[in-house]
Write a protein that holds these residues in place. Structure first.
Motif, PDB file in Angstrom:
ATOM      1  N   GLN A 155       0.814  -1.214   0.000  1.00 47.05           N
ATOM      2  CA  GLN A 155       0.000   0.000   0.000  1.00 47.05           C
ATOM      3  C   GLN A 155       0.850   1.268   0.000  1.00 47.05           C
ATOM      4  O   GLN A 155       0.343   2.355  -0.269  1.00 47.05           O
ATOM      5  CB  GLN A 155      -0.935   0.007   1.209  1.00 47.05           C
ATOM      6  N   CYS A 156       2.112   1.124   0.314  1.00 43.13           N
ATOM      7  CA  CYS A 156       3.016   2.269   0.271  1.00 43.13           C
ATOM      8  C   CYS A 156       4.222   1.959  -0.626  1.00 43.13           C
ATOM      9  O   CYS A 156       4.662   0.806  -0.718  1.00 43.13           O
ATOM     10  CB  CYS A 156       3.521   2.627   1.666  1.00 43.13           C
ATOM     11  N   ASN A 157       4.714   2.983  -1.264  1.00 42.53           N
ATOM     12  CA  ASN A 157       5.887   2.856  -2.115  1.00 42.53           C
ATOM     13  C   ASN A 157       6.878   3.976  -1.747  1.00 42.53           C
ATOM     14  O   ASN A 157       6.578   5.150  -1.942  1.00 42.53           O
ATOM     15  CB  ASN A 157       5.485   2.964  -3.584  1.00 42.53           C
ATOM     16  N   PRO A 158       8.016   3.615  -1.146  1.00 44.08           N
ATOM     17  CA  PRO A 158       8.515   2.268  -0.861  1.00 44.08           C
ATOM     18  C   PRO A 158       7.777   1.598   0.300  1.00 44.08           C
ATOM     19  O   PRO A 158       7.055   2.266   1.055  1.00 44.08           O
ATOM     20  CB  PRO A 158       9.980   2.516  -0.496  1.00 44.08           C
ATOM     21  N   THR A 159       8.000   0.285   0.455  1.00 42.66           N
ATOM     22  CA  THR A 159       7.278  -0.492   1.466  1.00 42.66           C
ATOM     23  C   THR A 159       7.517   0.036   2.879  1.00 42.66           C
ATOM     24  O   THR A 159       6.599   0.062   3.702  1.00 42.66           O
ATOM     25  CB  THR A 159       7.711  -1.968   1.390  1.00 42.66           C
ATOM     26  N   PRO A 168      10.277   9.525   2.164  1.00 44.22           N
ATOM     27  CA  PRO A 168       9.572  10.066   0.997  1.00 44.22           C
ATOM     28  C   PRO A 168       8.911   8.937   0.195  1.00 44.22           C
ATOM     29  O   PRO A 168       9.475   7.857   0.038  1.00 44.22           O
ATOM     30  CB  PRO A 168      10.686  10.737   0.187  1.00 44.22           C
ATOM     31  N   GLY A 169       7.725   9.181  -0.290  1.00 43.54           N
ATOM     32  CA  GLY A 169       7.020   8.194  -1.084  1.00 43.54           C
ATOM     33  C   GLY A 169       5.532   8.454  -1.078  1.00 43.54           C
ATOM     34  O   GLY A 169       5.064   9.515  -0.640  1.00 43.54           O
TER      35      GLY A 169
END
Length: 360
Positions: A155-159, A168-169
């Motif tokens: 669900q997030c990038n990066p994990t 940051p992401g």
């Protein structure tokens, strides 16, 4: 993980993590006892099968989840985010997410084990629709829960941003994250209620007394309890992700995690209870008859007869241990004893009426 609170929350630095530790530990001990008795009963009176091994694996997953809960509490889970250092905030979120992986696995393999137990009952029967319903349920439980676990980390990038918001992401929008919680929780509750209702279809034509059938259905229908836990857990989890609580997730999520911790352990315990019945049935019968004779104040001759009956009931355990499926093999085919044997079968494979075991 959301941005920390800018102002001190009311009530000061509250530590609610102990609630999770107590709830998860007590229910895990109960689950361990139930699985231990299940394993002893199956290995001593019948034989171990895939459903038993999967239940042991589910218990192992629950153990890991419980240990990780303790680690997360150590890092600040159950406290307001305002009072945590940046490192504590990241670590408690990391171990909380990791604990949920093993928590979901425990629920997954516990339910698959229960499906295999029902399939064990249906072995050799012609009820193909019931078999396919169980195979489908087991597959969907595994598929849905696996998707949920993977989604937690993609669900997030990066994990790493999933547990460290300073990186940051980008991450999914809150509605998508809430939908993930609702999907897993509602599916878990639905399957709990389905598996709890399944015995009423499976055993509706079982040829035993009403009392024996009621006990059997009551034991195997206890899944409604875990279904209720799943409903409460889903509601609490959704509330913790609400905009007013998301900024204090380390404190707001403790209630949902508590219900999740108890749900996984109680699900394992309840699914193991019916398998223990063969071990206690002969002794319950012996005790109930002994008390009955004691209240009737038998004569000396009657006492001798009672001891004979007691020895005969103690013989039940030896017969079952030797693999006999009738407590009184010499009269297994006779009417009254055959009916008694059907009510106290040591193996689920022999619990249905004889006409249900025609080869497909």
């Amino acid at each position: 993980m959301a941005t920390p609170l800018l102002r001190p929350p009311p009530g000061g630095d509250i530590h609610d993590g102990w609630q999770l530790e107590v709830g998860a530990t007590v229910t895990f001990i109960c689950a361990s006892i139930a699985v231990g008795l299940r394993t002893f009963t199956r290995s001593k009176y019948t034989h171990m099968a895939w459903d038993d091994y999967l239940m042991l694996f589910a218990l192992l997953q629950a153990l890991v989840a419980t240990v990780l809960d303790y680690v997360a509490v150590h890092w600040g889970l159950g406290r307001h985010l305002f009072y945590l250092t940046p490192q504590q905030a990241v670590q408690q979120e990391y171990y909380t997410l990791l604990a949920q992986v093993f928590c979901i696995n425990a629920l997954t393999f516990g339910k698959i084990s229960l499906c295999l137990t029902y399939l064990r009952v249906l072995r050799g029967s012609q009820h193909k629709a019931l078999k396919w319903a169980l195979y489908t349920t087991a597959f969907l439980v595994f598929a849905v829960n696996t998707v949920v676990i993977l989604a937690q980390y993609v669900q997030c990038n990066p994990t790493a941003k999933s547990w460290n918001p300073s990186i940051p992401g980008t991450c999914w929008k809150p509605p998508a994250q809430i939908s993930l919680v609702l999907l897993q929780g509602s599916w878990s509750a639905l399957t709990d209620f389905f598996l709890a209702a399944f015995p009423f279809v499976l055993f509706k034509d079982l040829h035993v007394g009403r009392r024996s059938k009621a006990i059997l259905l009551g034991l195997m229908g206890l899944g409604v309890v875990t279904g209720a836990f799943a409903v409460v857990r889903t509601i609490q989890g959704g509330l913790s992700m609400h905009s007013t609580s998301a900024s204090d997730v380390s404190f707001a999520s403790i209630s949902g995690l508590l219900w999740a911790g108890m749900e996984r352990n109680i699900a394992i315990m309840i699914a193991s209870i019916p398998a223990i019945r063969p071990m206690v049935t002969p002794f319950v019968s012996l005790v109930s008859r002994s008390f009955g004779y004691s209240r009737s104040k038998p004569t000396t001759g009657d006492q001798s007869y009672d001891m004979g009956r007691s020895d005969r009931f103690l013989k039940i355990s030896r017969n079952f241990k030797n693999g006999d499926h009738h407590p009184f093999p010499e009269s297994a085919g006779s009417g009254k004893m055959a009916k008694y044997s059907a009510g106290t079968s040591m193996s689920e494979e022999h619990i249905l009426p004889a006409d249900r075991f025609q080869q497909v």
